[in-house]
Each structure stands twice: as C-alpha cells, then as structure tokens.
Design a protein around this motif. Structure first.
Motif, PDB file in Angstrom:
ATOM      1  N   UNK A 258     -40.650  32.648   0.722  1.00 44.23           N
ATOM      2  CA  UNK A 258     -41.670  31.596   0.824  1.00 44.23           C
ATOM      3  C   UNK A 258     -41.080  30.211   1.047  1.00 44.23           C
ATOM      4  N   UNK A 259     -39.766  30.074   0.845  1.00 41.58           N
ATOM      5  CA  UNK A 259     -39.146  28.749   0.829  1.00 41.58           C
ATOM      6  C   UNK A 259     -39.469  27.881   2.045  1.00 41.58           C
ATOM      7  N   UNK A 260     -39.330  28.384   3.278  1.00 40.15           N
ATOM      8  CA  UNK A 260     -39.638  27.513   4.422  1.00 40.15           C
ATOM      9  C   UNK A 260     -41.070  26.979   4.396  1.00 40.15           C
ATOM     10  N   UNK A 261     -42.024  27.807   3.985  1.00 37.16           N
ATOM     11  CA  UNK A 261     -43.414  27.335   3.918  1.00 37.16           C
ATOM     12  C   UNK A 261     -43.602  26.325   2.783  1.00 37.16           C
ATOM     13  N   UNK A 262     -42.848  26.499   1.702  1.00 34.20           N
ATOM     14  CA  UNK A 262     -42.948  25.554   0.583  1.00 34.20           C
ATOM     15  C   UNK A 262     -42.376  24.194   0.973  1.00 34.20           C
ATOM     16  N   UNK A 263     -41.333  24.203   1.799  1.00 34.67           N
ATOM     17  CA  UNK A 263     -40.673  22.966   2.192  1.00 34.67           C
ATOM     18  C   UNK A 263     -41.409  22.215   3.294  1.00 34.67           C
ATOM     19  N   UNK A 264     -42.200  22.938   4.081  1.00 30.78           N
ATOM     20  CA  UNK A 264     -42.737  22.382   5.325  1.00 30.78           C
ATOM     21  C   UNK A 264     -43.506  21.080   5.121  1.00 30.78           C
ATOM     22  N   UNK A 265     -44.314  20.984   4.058  1.00 32.90           N
ATOM     23  CA  UNK A 265     -45.142  19.794   3.860  1.00 32.90           C
ATOM     24  C   UNK A 265     -44.304  18.537   3.685  1.00 32.90           C
ATOM     25  N   UNK A 266     -43.076  18.685   3.192  1.00 35.33           N
ATOM     26  CA  UNK A 266     -42.226  17.508   2.970  1.00 35.33           C
ATOM     27  C   UNK A 266     -41.861  16.825   4.284  1.00 35.33           C
ATOM     28  N   UNK A 267     -41.893  17.578   5.384  1.00 28.02           N
ATOM     29  CA  UNK A 267     -41.528  17.016   6.688  1.00 28.02           C
ATOM     30  C   UNK A 267     -42.652  16.192   7.297  1.00 28.02           C
TER      31      UNK A 267
ATOM     32  N   UNK B 265     -46.046  30.671  -9.942  1.00 22.95           N
ATOM     33  CA  UNK B 265     -46.279  29.329 -10.485  1.00 22.95           C
ATOM     34  C   UNK B 265     -45.209  28.345 -10.023  1.00 22.95           C
ATOM     35  N   UNK B 266     -43.933  28.748 -10.077  1.00 21.53           N
ATOM     36  CA  UNK B 266     -42.883  27.806  -9.687  1.00 21.53           C
ATOM     37  C   UNK B 266     -42.887  27.574  -8.174  1.00 21.53           C
ATOM     38  N   UNK B 267     -43.238  28.603  -7.394  1.00 18.01           N
ATOM     39  CA  UNK B 267     -43.370  28.409  -5.946  1.00 18.01           C
ATOM     40  C   UNK B 267     -44.521  27.444  -5.646  1.00 18.01           C
ATOM     41  N   UNK B 268     -45.625  27.616  -6.363  1.00 18.91           N
ATOM     42  CA  UNK B 268     -46.778  26.737  -6.178  1.00 18.91           C
ATOM     43  C   UNK B 268     -46.445  25.301  -6.561  1.00 18.91           C
ATOM     44  N   UNK B 269     -45.687  25.143  -7.654  1.00 17.64           N
ATOM     45  CA  UNK B 269     -45.310  23.795  -8.087  1.00 17.64           C
ATOM     46  C   UNK B 269     -44.487  23.090  -7.017  1.00 17.64           C
ATOM     47  N   UNK B 270     -43.536  23.796  -6.417  1.00 18.76           N
ATOM     48  CA  UNK B 270     -42.708  23.201  -5.381  1.00 18.76           C
ATOM     49  C   UNK B 270     -43.554  22.805  -4.175  1.00 18.76           C
ATOM     50  N   UNK B 271     -44.518  23.659  -3.816  1.00 17.44           N
ATOM     51  CA  UNK B 271     -45.395  23.350  -2.686  1.00 17.44           C
ATOM     52  C   UNK B 271     -46.267  22.135  -2.975  1.00 17.44           C
TER      53      UNK B 271
ATOM     54  N   UNK C 134     -43.625  13.484  -3.298  1.00 17.86           N
ATOM     55  CA  UNK C 134     -42.316  13.716  -2.676  1.00 17.86           C
ATOM     56  C   UNK C 134     -41.126  13.454  -3.595  1.00 17.86           C
ATOM     57  N   UNK C 135     -41.244  12.488  -4.511  1.00 23.33           N
ATOM     58  CA  UNK C 135     -40.116  12.192  -5.390  1.00 23.33           C
ATOM     59  C   UNK C 135     -39.824  13.374  -6.318  1.00 23.33           C
ATOM     60  N   UNK C 136     -40.865  13.967  -6.904  1.00 19.94           N
ATOM     61  CA  UNK C 136     -40.672  15.154  -7.748  1.00 19.94           C
ATOM     62  C   UNK C 136     -40.120  16.314  -6.921  1.00 19.94           C
ATOM     63  N   UNK C 137     -40.562  16.421  -5.676  1.00 15.53           N
ATOM     64  CA  UNK C 137     -40.073  17.480  -4.791  1.00 15.53           C
ATOM     65  C   UNK C 137     -38.566  17.352  -4.578  1.00 15.53           C
ATOM     66  N   UNK C 138     -38.109  16.127  -4.303  1.00 17.52           N
ATOM     67  CA  UNK C 138     -36.685  15.903  -4.048  1.00 17.52           C
ATOM     68  C   UNK C 138     -35.853  16.267  -5.262  1.00 17.52           C
ATOM     69  N   UNK C 139     -36.356  15.976  -6.447  1.00 20.66           N
ATOM     70  CA  UNK C 139     -35.622  16.302  -7.670  1.00 20.66           C
ATOM     71  C   UNK C 139     -35.698  17.804  -7.960  1.00 20.66           C
ATOM     72  N   UNK C 140     -36.855  18.413  -7.692  1.00 16.70           N
ATOM     73  CA  UNK C 140     -37.029  19.847  -7.964  1.00 16.70           C
ATOM     74  C   UNK C 140     -36.049  20.697  -7.165  1.00 16.70           C
ATOM     75  N   UNK C 141     -35.687  20.257  -5.970  1.00 18.93           N
ATOM     76  CA  UNK C 141     -34.735  21.026  -5.167  1.00 18.93           C
ATOM     77  C   UNK C 141     -33.431  21.253  -5.914  1.00 18.93           C
ATOM     78  N   UNK C 142     -33.074  20.307  -6.763  1.00 16.84           N
ATOM     79  CA  UNK C 142     -31.857  20.409  -7.567  1.00 16.84           C
ATOM     80  C   UNK C 142     -31.891  21.660  -8.434  1.00 16.84           C
ATOM     81  N   UNK C 143     -33.028  21.931  -9.072  1.00 15.24           N
ATOM     82  CA  UNK C 143     -33.140  23.096  -9.955  1.00 15.24           C
ATOM     83  C   UNK C 143     -33.040  24.396  -9.166  1.00 15.24           C
ATOM     84  N   UNK C 144     -33.587  24.398  -7.951  1.00 17.83           N
ATOM     85  CA  UNK C 144     -33.593  25.623  -7.160  1.00 17.83           C
ATOM     86  C   UNK C 144     -32.238  25.901  -6.516  1.00 17.83           C
ATOM     87  N   UNK C 145     -31.445  24.861  -6.317  1.00 16.88           N
ATOM     88  CA  UNK C 145     -30.188  25.031  -5.589  1.00 16.88           C
ATOM     89  C   UNK C 145     -28.970  25.117  -6.501  1.00 16.88           C
TER      90      UNK C 145
END
Length: 330
Positions: free
Chosen positions: A151-160, A211-217, A224-235
């Motif tokens: 699901x990752x690419x679809x979760x990330x898409x909105x950030x672009x 739930x965590x996939x939904x949160x990232x989306x 966007x700021x929470x999104x940028x920080x959340x990537x840290x936990x996933x990576x």
C-alpha cells in the motif's frame, strides 16, 4: 455558561485569521471557521476583543473591562472558539518556543528516545529472544509487512500534491520512486512458504495494520509535517530484531528464500539512507510553531503506540492455530 477549560489568560492560536465585513467577521483556523455578527456600534469593541485575544496575557476580567459593551457575550464566544480549537492558555504558548525544522528534528530524537526508554520491547522481539515464537507468527510478520509495502505508494501519493519547496518535492518524489515494487520482495518471501499471489489479492490486514496505514495516508493528505516525521518510524530497522528474525527462521526450518528478501528489503532502506528522509525533509522547514510541535508529538506518540499494538495483534492472531492464515475472506 463558562468554557469547559478554566482559562486564566485566553489566547488565539497561531494561524487564526480574521476577515472583517460591514457587520460581521469571518474567523478561520485551518479547516475550522465561524462567523461573528455584531451591531455596527459594537464593531470597535469586537475588534478590540479579538486583538486582545491575539495578544494574550489578559485575564477574563480584564477582557470584560476593556470591552464593557459586549462583556456578557465574551464567555459564549470563548466557548465557540474553544469548540473550534482556536484558543489556548497564554502560558501554554510561552512554555514551548517556535523552532526551525532541524531544531525540531533534534527535539524529536530526544522525545522518541525518552518515549522508547519507558516502554517494554515489542512482544515479537521478546518471544524471539526467548525462542518461543512460532513458525506461523514469523510468517504472520511477513504477511502484515506485505500490506504496508504493497500500500505504501498509494499512502505516499497525496504528499506529492502539497505546496512544498522544489527541493522538498524532489525529496518526496525520489522517496516515492524508491518505494515502488518493494512489495515484490515480500511476495517472493511468502511464495517460498506456499502463499500464492491469488491469496494475497484476497488477504485482509489485521486491524492495527490497517490503522497505521490509514494514519500515514491521513497525515499525507491533511498534515504534511506529521507525515514527514512518521516516515522516520516506518523506515527505521532494528539490526538486533533482524538478526533475531533470521536466527529464529533458521531454527524453525523456514527456507532462506523466506527470510532473505525481508532482510534485503531492510538493507535497501539502510543503503538508501531512508531513515534520513525525515531529517532531510525537516531541514526544508523554516518555522514550526509551538502548537504544531505539540500536534506532531501527539500524532507520532499515537502512531508509535499503534505499531506496538500491531505487534501484539500479529503474535495473538497468528499464534492461534484456529485462525485463518493468510487472512482471506470471501
């Protein structure tokens, strides 16, 4: 009627904006808004009240004294501003100062380290250390990881789609491309233990994985700021966890073709310095208000707790021999 919080010195939050009209004022804060109507003769005191709330350090009594003609309306207005999340206590704002993105990154490292020091190790880590984890639970870990990578690419898409600096957009675009097709590694891992592609198409994630996939989306779309920080936990990948995972797979006679793609995926993240993505993105942020800092910390703490709950769900669900593996429902 009084506000639910006993404000001593109410203060509008940052990014509360006004648009004055002839007999009203439109007040907006993010997606929240309200319209305040007033009699023409009360316009000067209404403007005075709003200015005092922007400044803070003024008690309710002093607000009434400064705006005697609308004094009786002030409690009701504060109730509405509180409902819309527009006000806070002046002292709360003073305690935390605005920061640059890099300053906040360093603060986040301390915050997460402190948080992690006060929680127990994930249940899966504990069971692997004890040697009590089962083959099905290890397979379950891979199955739930598949959902996130798939699901990752679809979760990330909105950030672009967000208005960002050119360099931020480039960083996000490169990160998006680097995450494409990582699910194929996990597919090959699962194929080695007899889970077919047709089954993956029918598979349902555990509630906390969803739930965590939904949160990232949601973060990618709305904050966007929470999104940028959340990537840290996933990576972030824990080398101790990965070493234990490999050892337990070998002990339980899981084939190399099962655990090697999972380790390879972790190595791709490491070699690509994916855990640096948050630092690089925050370096592009010039100003983060005290309120935004608090909002991000709350979001990330909840996300971290969700990841811990997901770990427990994996152990509980895949450790029950009566449950369907994989979770396929017609």
């Amino acid at each position: 009627m009084l506000p639910t919080k006993d404000y001593k010195q109410p203060l509008f939050k940052e990014q509360v904006f006004f648009q004055f009209k002839e007999t009203s004022v439109e007040i907006t804060y993010g997606t929240q808004e309200c319209s305040l109507s007033f009699e023409p003769e009360n316009q000067p005191q209404t403007i005075q009240l709003l200015k005092l709330l922007q400044t803070g350090n003024v008690s309710l009594q002093q607000l009434g004294q400064a705006c005697p003609e609308i004094e009786e309306q002030i409690p009701e207005l504060l109730i509405e501003f509180e409902r819309l999340g527009m006000i806070q206590e002046t002292q709360d704002q003073i305690l935390t100062q605005p920061m640059t993105g890099l300053q906040f990154y360093r603060e986040l490292r301390r915050f997460l380290q402190h948080w992690q020091n006060h929680i127990v190790h994930p249940l899966a880590f504990k069971k692997m250390t004890e040697g009590t984890i089962t083959r099905e639970q290890l397979v379950g870990y891979a199955l739930e990881s598949y959902h996130v990578t798939h699901l990752c690419p679809r979760l990330l898409a909105a950030s672009l789609t967000k208005q960002e600096t050119p360099h931020t957009y480039q960083l996000l675009q490169e990160f998006f491309v680097s995450e494409l097709h990582h699910d194929r590694l996990i597919e090959s891992s699962l194929a080695s233990v007899g889970i077919e592609e047709s089954q993956l198409e029918q598979m349902q994630p555990l509630p906390m994985t969803f739930a965590i996939c939904s949160a990232l989306a949601v973060f990618a779309q709305q904050h966007p700021l929470s999104f940028k920080v959340a990537l840290w936990l996933f990576e972030q990948d824990d080398p101790k966890f990965l070493e234990l995972f490999k050892q337990c797979c070998q002990d339980l006679d899981l084939p190399r073709e099962f655990y090697q793609p999972i380790l390879l995926h972790a190595n791709i993240n490491d070699e690509g310095e994916h855990e640096q993505i948050t630092k690089n993105l925050l370096a592009e942020v010039a100003y983060i208000s005290a309120e935004e800092q608090l909002r991000v910390k709350k979001n990330i703490a909840i996300l971290q707790e969700s990841i811990m709950l997901r770990d427990r769900q994996i152990i509980d669900y895949y450790g029950n021999p009566h449950n369907i593996i994989p979770r396929c429902f017609s």
